[in-house]
Design a protein around this motif. Structure first.
Motif, PDB file in Angstrom:
ATOM      1  N   ALA A  22       0.924  -1.384  -0.143  1.00 44.86           N
ATOM      2  CA  ALA A  22       0.013   0.147   0.086  1.00 44.86           C
ATOM      3  C   ALA A  22       0.912   1.399  -0.134  1.00 44.86           C
ATOM      4  CB  ALA A  22      -1.048  -0.094   1.095  1.00 44.86           C
ATOM      5  N   GLY A  23       0.466   2.232  -0.901  1.00 43.43           N
ATOM      6  CA  GLY A  23       1.244   3.571  -0.766  1.00 43.43           C
ATOM      7  C   GLY A  23       0.713   4.439   0.198  1.00 43.43           C
ATOM      8  N   GLU A  24       0.857   5.780  -0.008  1.00 46.39           N
ATOM      9  CA  GLU A  24       0.528   6.693   1.019  1.00 46.39           C
ATOM     10  C   GLU A  24       0.010   8.010   0.267  1.00 46.39           C
ATOM     11  OE1 GLU A  24      -0.940   7.883   4.302  1.00 46.39           O
ATOM     12  OE2 GLU A  24       0.152   6.105   4.340  1.00 46.39           O
ATOM     13  N   PRO A  25      -0.896   7.837  -0.671  1.00 44.35           N
ATOM     14  CA  PRO A  25      -1.122   9.044  -1.417  1.00 44.35           C
ATOM     15  C   PRO A  25      -1.979  10.279  -0.424  1.00 44.35           C
ATOM     16  CG  PRO A  25      -2.914   7.677  -1.816  1.00 44.35           C
ATOM     17  CD  PRO A  25      -1.948   6.892  -1.043  1.00 44.35           C
ATOM     18  N   GLU A  26      -1.638  11.521  -0.958  1.00 44.22           N
ATOM     19  CA  GLU A  26      -2.364  12.650  -0.311  1.00 44.22           C
ATOM     20  C   GLU A  26      -3.883  12.614  -0.583  1.00 44.22           C
ATOM     21  OE1 GLU A  26      -0.958  15.522   1.154  1.00 44.22           O
ATOM     22  OE2 GLU A  26       0.823  14.532   1.237  1.00 44.22           O
ATOM     23  N   PRO A  27      -4.424  12.791   0.780  1.00 46.05           N
ATOM     24  CA  PRO A  27      -5.998  12.681   0.709  1.00 46.05           C
ATOM     25  C   PRO A  27      -6.719  13.550  -0.262  1.00 46.05           C
ATOM     26  CG  PRO A  27      -5.201  12.588   2.736  1.00 46.05           C
ATOM     27  CD  PRO A  27      -3.834  12.998   2.015  1.00 46.05           C
ATOM     28  N   THR A  63     -24.618  15.113   7.537  1.00 46.05           N
ATOM     29  CA  THR A  63     -23.623  15.368   8.412  1.00 46.05           C
ATOM     30  C   THR A  63     -23.367  14.293   9.361  1.00 46.05           C
ATOM     31  OG1 THR A  63     -25.414  16.591   9.785  1.00 46.05           O
ATOM     32  CG2 THR A  63     -24.269  17.820   8.118  1.00 46.05           C
ATOM     33  N   GLY A  64     -23.904  13.151   9.359  1.00 47.82           N
ATOM     34  CA  GLY A  64     -23.871  12.199  10.308  1.00 47.82           C
ATOM     35  C   GLY A  64     -22.878  11.089  10.100  1.00 47.82           C
ATOM     36  N   TRP A  65     -21.646  11.580   9.528  1.00 47.97           N
ATOM     37  CA  TRP A  65     -20.455  10.621   9.524  1.00 47.97           C
ATOM     38  C   TRP A  65     -19.929  10.510  10.865  1.00 47.97           C
ATOM     39  CZ3 TRP A  65     -20.419  15.361   7.107  1.00 47.97           C
ATOM     40  CH2 TRP A  65     -19.444  16.304   7.505  1.00 47.97           C
ATOM     41  N   VAL A  66     -19.290   9.416  11.111  1.00 49.66           N
ATOM     42  CA  VAL A  66     -18.507   9.074  12.491  1.00 49.66           C
ATOM     43  C   VAL A  66     -16.949   9.334  12.317  1.00 49.66           C
ATOM     44  CG1 VAL A  66     -17.987   7.272  14.404  1.00 49.66           C
ATOM     45  CG2 VAL A  66     -20.328   7.436  12.908  1.00 49.66           C
ATOM     46  N   HIS A  67     -16.378   8.717  11.442  1.00 52.35           N
ATOM     47  CA  HIS A  67     -14.898   8.685  11.083  1.00 52.35           C
ATOM     48  C   HIS A  67     -14.559   8.442   9.792  1.00 52.35           C
ATOM     49  CE1 HIS A  67     -14.276   8.188  15.661  1.00 52.35           C
ATOM     50  NE2 HIS A  67     -15.135   6.886  15.400  1.00 52.35           N
ATOM     51  N   LEU A  68     -13.498   9.343   9.422  1.00 48.90           N
ATOM     52  CA  LEU A  68     -13.053   9.237   8.028  1.00 48.90           C
ATOM     53  C   LEU A  68     -12.066   8.379   7.735  1.00 48.90           C
ATOM     54  CD1 LEU A  68     -13.315  13.111   7.409  1.00 48.90           C
ATOM     55  CD2 LEU A  68     -15.020  11.468   6.856  1.00 48.90           C
ATOM     56  N   ARG A  69     -12.064   7.850   6.382  1.00 44.57           N
ATOM     57  CA  ARG A  69     -10.797   6.817   5.904  1.00 44.57           C
ATOM     58  C   ARG A  69     -10.174   7.480   4.651  1.00 44.57           C
ATOM     59  NH1 ARG A  69     -11.327   5.938  10.958  1.00 44.57           N
ATOM     60  NH2 ARG A  69     -12.615   4.103  11.632  1.00 44.57           N
ATOM     61  N   THR A  70      -8.974   7.086   4.636  1.00 45.37           N
ATOM     62  CA  THR A  70      -8.424   7.217   3.348  1.00 45.37           C
ATOM     63  C   THR A  70      -7.951   6.026   2.450  1.00 45.37           C
ATOM     64  OG1 THR A  70      -7.519   9.333   4.050  1.00 45.37           O
ATOM     65  CG2 THR A  70      -6.544   8.647   2.304  1.00 45.37           C
ATOM     66  N   CYS A  71      -8.342   6.130   1.065  1.00 46.49           N
ATOM     67  CA  CYS A  71      -8.101   5.089   0.190  1.00 46.49           C
ATOM     68  C   CYS A  71      -6.418   5.365   0.220  1.00 46.49           C
ATOM     69  CB  CYS A  71      -8.875   4.896  -1.054  1.00 46.49           C
ATOM     70  SG  CYS A  71      -8.237   3.611  -2.111  1.00 46.49           S
ATOM     71  N   LEU A  72      -5.631   4.144   0.116  1.00 47.20           N
ATOM     72  CA  LEU A  72      -4.396   4.072   0.032  1.00 47.20           C
ATOM     73  C   LEU A  72      -3.879   3.787  -1.453  1.00 47.20           C
ATOM     74  CD1 LEU A  72      -2.827   2.755   3.166  1.00 47.20           C
ATOM     75  CD2 LEU A  72      -3.268   5.055   2.687  1.00 47.20           C
ATOM     76  N   ASN A  73      -5.127   3.651  -2.306  1.00 49.22           N
ATOM     77  CA  ASN A  73      -4.485   3.309  -3.551  1.00 49.22           C
ATOM     78  C   ASN A  73      -4.695   4.960  -4.349  1.00 49.22           C
ATOM     79  OD1 ASN A  73      -5.591   2.671  -6.536  1.00 49.22           O
ATOM     80  ND2 ASN A  73      -4.300   1.144  -5.891  1.00 49.22           N
ATOM     81  N   CYS A  74      -5.878   5.555  -4.133  1.00 52.56           N
ATOM     82  CA  CYS A  74      -6.400   6.772  -4.989  1.00 52.56           C
ATOM     83  C   CYS A  74      -6.190   7.889  -3.841  1.00 52.56           C
ATOM     84  CB  CYS A  74      -7.386   6.381  -5.713  1.00 52.56           C
ATOM     85  SG  CYS A  74      -8.912   6.449  -4.719  1.00 52.56           S
ATOM     86  N   GLY A  75      -6.410   7.661  -3.041  1.00 53.95           N
ATOM     87  CA  GLY A  75      -6.539   9.024  -1.788  1.00 53.95           C
ATOM     88  C   GLY A  75      -7.914   9.661  -1.597  1.00 53.95           C
TER      89      GLY A  75
END
Length: 87
Positions: free
Chosen positions: A9-14, A31-43
């Motif tokens: 897995a890479g580490e692309p910029e979000p 507006t009801g999201w809990v936590h955010l995640r970042t895809c390590l393929n495309c950001g």
């Protein structure tokens, strides 16, 4: 058990700032999201499975990108959807 996806897995910029929230939720007026995640393929940034709309899991299902990481401040853990392993 080792996971090649986590190892490669890479580490692309979000693609969006953490403070902007889940882009898909915001675009739909939610507006009801809990936590955010970042895809390590495309950001891509999306909400987690604890959020009502589970946009990161949907991104994985649509794109096949196997690894995401927490986008929460101070967290760096990763998750492989394919092998269901934490890294």
């Amino acid at each position: 058990m080792s996971c090649q996806h986590l190892a490669e897995a890479g580490e692309p910029e979000p693609q969006s700032a953490y403070e902007d929230g889940c882009p898909q939720c915001v675009a739909a007026g939610f507006t009801g999201w809990v936590h955010l995640r970042t895809c390590l393929n495309c950001g891509v940034v999306a909400c987690c499975d604890s959020s009502p709309r589970r946009h990161m899991s949907a991104h994985h299902a649509e794109s096949g990108h196997p690894v995401m990481r927490s986008y929460e401040p101070g967290e760096k853990w990763r998750w492989c959807f394919e092998d269901e392993l934490l890294g």
